[in-house]
Design a protein around this motif. Structure first.
Motif, PDB file in Angstrom:
ATOM      1  N   GLY A 165       0.834  -1.201   0.000  1.00 60.22           N
ATOM      2  CA  GLY A 165       0.000   0.000   0.000  1.00 60.22           C
ATOM      3  C   GLY A 165       0.865   1.246   0.000  1.00 60.22           C
ATOM      4  O   GLY A 165       2.078   1.184  -0.143  1.00 60.22           O
ATOM      5  N   SER A 166       0.237   2.383   0.172  1.00 61.03           N
ATOM      6  CA  SER A 166       0.991   3.640   0.115  1.00 61.03           C
ATOM      7  C   SER A 166       1.725   3.880   1.433  1.00 61.03           C
ATOM      8  O   SER A 166       1.369   3.320   2.473  1.00 61.03           O
ATOM      9  N   ILE A 167       2.758   4.717   1.356  1.00 65.36           N
ATOM     10  CA  ILE A 167       3.553   5.028   2.535  1.00 65.36           C
ATOM     11  C   ILE A 167       4.108   6.440   2.417  1.00 65.36           C
ATOM     12  O   ILE A 167       4.422   6.901   1.323  1.00 65.36           O
ATOM     13  N   SER A 168       4.191   7.090   3.548  1.00 61.24           N
ATOM     14  CA  SER A 168       4.930   8.342   3.664  1.00 61.24           C
ATOM     15  C   SER A 168       6.124   8.014   4.545  1.00 61.24           C
ATOM     16  O   SER A 168       5.967   7.742   5.736  1.00 61.24           O
ATOM     17  N   ILE A 169       7.298   8.005   3.957  1.00 60.07           N
ATOM     18  CA  ILE A 169       8.506   7.629   4.701  1.00 60.07           C
ATOM     19  C   ILE A 169       8.680   8.495   5.949  1.00 60.07           C
ATOM     20  O   ILE A 169       8.882   7.957   7.044  1.00 60.07           O
ATOM     21  N   PRO A 170       8.597   9.832   5.847  1.00 63.46           N
ATOM     22  CA  PRO A 170       8.761  10.632   7.072  1.00 63.46           C
ATOM     23  C   PRO A 170       7.703  10.320   8.128  1.00 63.46           C
ATOM     24  O   PRO A 170       8.022  10.156   9.306  1.00 63.46           O
ATOM     25  N   ALA A 191       8.302   8.727  11.952  1.00 61.09           N
ATOM     26  CA  ALA A 191       8.145   9.739  13.010  1.00 61.09           C
ATOM     27  C   ALA A 191       7.880   9.117  14.380  1.00 61.09           C
ATOM     28  O   ALA A 191       8.066   9.774  15.395  1.00 61.09           O
ATOM     29  N   ARG A 192       7.487   7.862  14.414  1.00 61.29           N
ATOM     30  CA  ARG A 192       7.201   7.220  15.701  1.00 61.29           C
ATOM     31  C   ARG A 192       8.467   6.947  16.518  1.00 61.29           C
ATOM     32  O   ARG A 192       8.378   6.648  17.701  1.00 61.29           O
ATOM     33  N   TRP A 193       9.618   7.001  15.893  1.00 62.83           N
ATOM     34  CA  TRP A 193      10.882   6.810  16.599  1.00 62.83           C
ATOM     35  C   TRP A 193      11.551   8.159  16.826  1.00 62.83           C
ATOM     36  O   TRP A 193      11.431   9.066  16.003  1.00 62.83           O
ATOM     37  N   PRO A 194      12.305   8.303  17.901  1.00 63.71           N
ATOM     38  CA  PRO A 194      13.015   9.568  18.156  1.00 63.71           C
ATOM     39  C   PRO A 194      14.296   9.649  17.323  1.00 63.71           C
ATOM     40  O   PRO A 194      15.410   9.564  17.841  1.00 63.71           O
ATOM     41  N   ALA A 202      19.990  11.356   0.927  1.00 66.49           N
ATOM     42  CA  ALA A 202      20.118  12.308   2.033  1.00 66.49           C
ATOM     43  C   ALA A 202      18.830  13.102   2.229  1.00 66.49           C
ATOM     44  O   ALA A 202      18.532  13.529   3.352  1.00 66.49           O
ATOM     45  N   VAL A 203      18.065  13.290   1.174  1.00 65.18           N
ATOM     46  CA  VAL A 203      16.826  14.082   1.261  1.00 65.18           C
ATOM     47  C   VAL A 203      15.786  13.390   2.152  1.00 65.18           C
ATOM     48  O   VAL A 203      15.328  13.983   3.134  1.00 65.18           O
ATOM     49  N   PRO A 204      15.393  12.137   1.880  1.00 67.04           N
ATOM     50  CA  PRO A 204      14.430  11.508   2.785  1.00 67.04           C
ATOM     51  C   PRO A 204      14.996  11.287   4.187  1.00 67.04           C
ATOM     52  O   PRO A 204      14.252  11.340   5.169  1.00 67.04           O
ATOM     53  N   GLN A 218      13.209  15.560  10.435  1.00 70.85           N
ATOM     54  CA  GLN A 218      12.275  16.675  10.614  1.00 70.85           C
ATOM     55  C   GLN A 218      10.918  16.182  11.107  1.00 70.85           C
ATOM     56  O   GLN A 218      10.306  16.796  11.989  1.00 70.85           O
ATOM     57  N   ALA A 219      10.429  15.070  10.567  1.00 72.12           N
ATOM     58  CA  ALA A 219       9.140  14.528  10.984  1.00 72.12           C
ATOM     59  C   ALA A 219       9.196  14.063  12.439  1.00 72.12           C
ATOM     60  O   ALA A 219       8.261  14.302  13.210  1.00 72.12           O
ATOM     61  N   ALA A 220      10.287  13.409  12.820  1.00 73.11           N
ATOM     62  CA  ALA A 220      10.429  12.947  14.202  1.00 73.11           C
ATOM     63  C   ALA A 220      10.502  14.133  15.161  1.00 73.11           C
ATOM     64  O   ALA A 220       9.885  14.117  16.232  1.00 73.11           O
ATOM     65  N   GLN A 221      11.219  15.167  14.770  1.00 70.45           N
ATOM     66  CA  GLN A 221      11.318  16.367  15.616  1.00 70.45           C
ATOM     67  C   GLN A 221       9.969  17.066  15.744  1.00 70.45           C
ATOM     68  O   GLN A 221       9.604  17.523  16.821  1.00 70.45           O
ATOM     69  N   ALA A 222       9.220  17.127  14.659  1.00 69.51           N
ATOM     70  CA  ALA A 222       7.897  17.753  14.697  1.00 69.51           C
ATOM     71  C   ALA A 222       6.953  16.969  15.613  1.00 69.51           C
ATOM     72  O   ALA A 222       6.194  17.572  16.380  1.00 69.51           O
TER      73      ALA A 222
END
Length: 142
Positions: free
Chosen positions: A77-82, A86-89, A124-126, A132-136
């Motif tokens: 299925g679909s996924i958003s990598i960030p 994000a569930r991990w620190p 390096a981009v993802p 950034q997602a984990a920090q947010a």
């Protein structure tokens, strides 16, 4: 002058990687590095003991990400990598360790130096977006 697409266009990156077989070799090498490189100990602990599902998911994801068949979407299925990560620190050091594993795995591949450099820059981009997602998410929980 050539009509051959450059990396990142059509399936040029997928082809340069050797298709799904080349991607699976990269992923196998990536997780072998993660299992043995001391700098990757923290990110390895974020994974289950059995890496078989992670190997398949990363291979399938990279297939579509590199312009080949969208195997991840077809299978999982679909996924958003960030968002998924994000569930991990995950912090910058973790992203650098992940990229270090990938850099070592890429170095083992029989690819052109130009493709190796291109791929590492693209990855390096993802990696940064995951941080950034984990920090947010951490900021939202405070």
């Amino acid at each position: 002058m050539t009509d051959k697409p450059g990396y990142g266009e059509a399936d040029a990156s997928y082809q340069a990687a050797g298709g799904i077989e080349g991607i699976r070799r990269l992923v196998d090498d990536f997780y072998q590095v993660m299992d043995t490189w001391p700098d990757a100990e923290r990110i390895r602990r974020m994974h289950p003991a059995d890496l078989s599902p992670a190997r398949d998911k990363l291979s399938c994801f990279l297939s579509g990400w590199l312009g080949g068949p969208r195997l991840f979407q077809e299978t999982y299925g679909s996924i958003s990598i960030p968002a998924f990560h994000a569930r991990w620190p995950i912090d910058t050091a973790d992203a650098e360790a992940w990229l270090g594993c990938m850099q070592q795995a890429i170095a083992r591949q029989p690819w052109s130096p130009a493709f190796k450099d291109y791929l590492l820059r693209q990855l390096a981009v993802p990696a940064q977006r995951v941080v950034q997602a984990a920090q947010a998410r951490q900021a939202a929980q405070q």
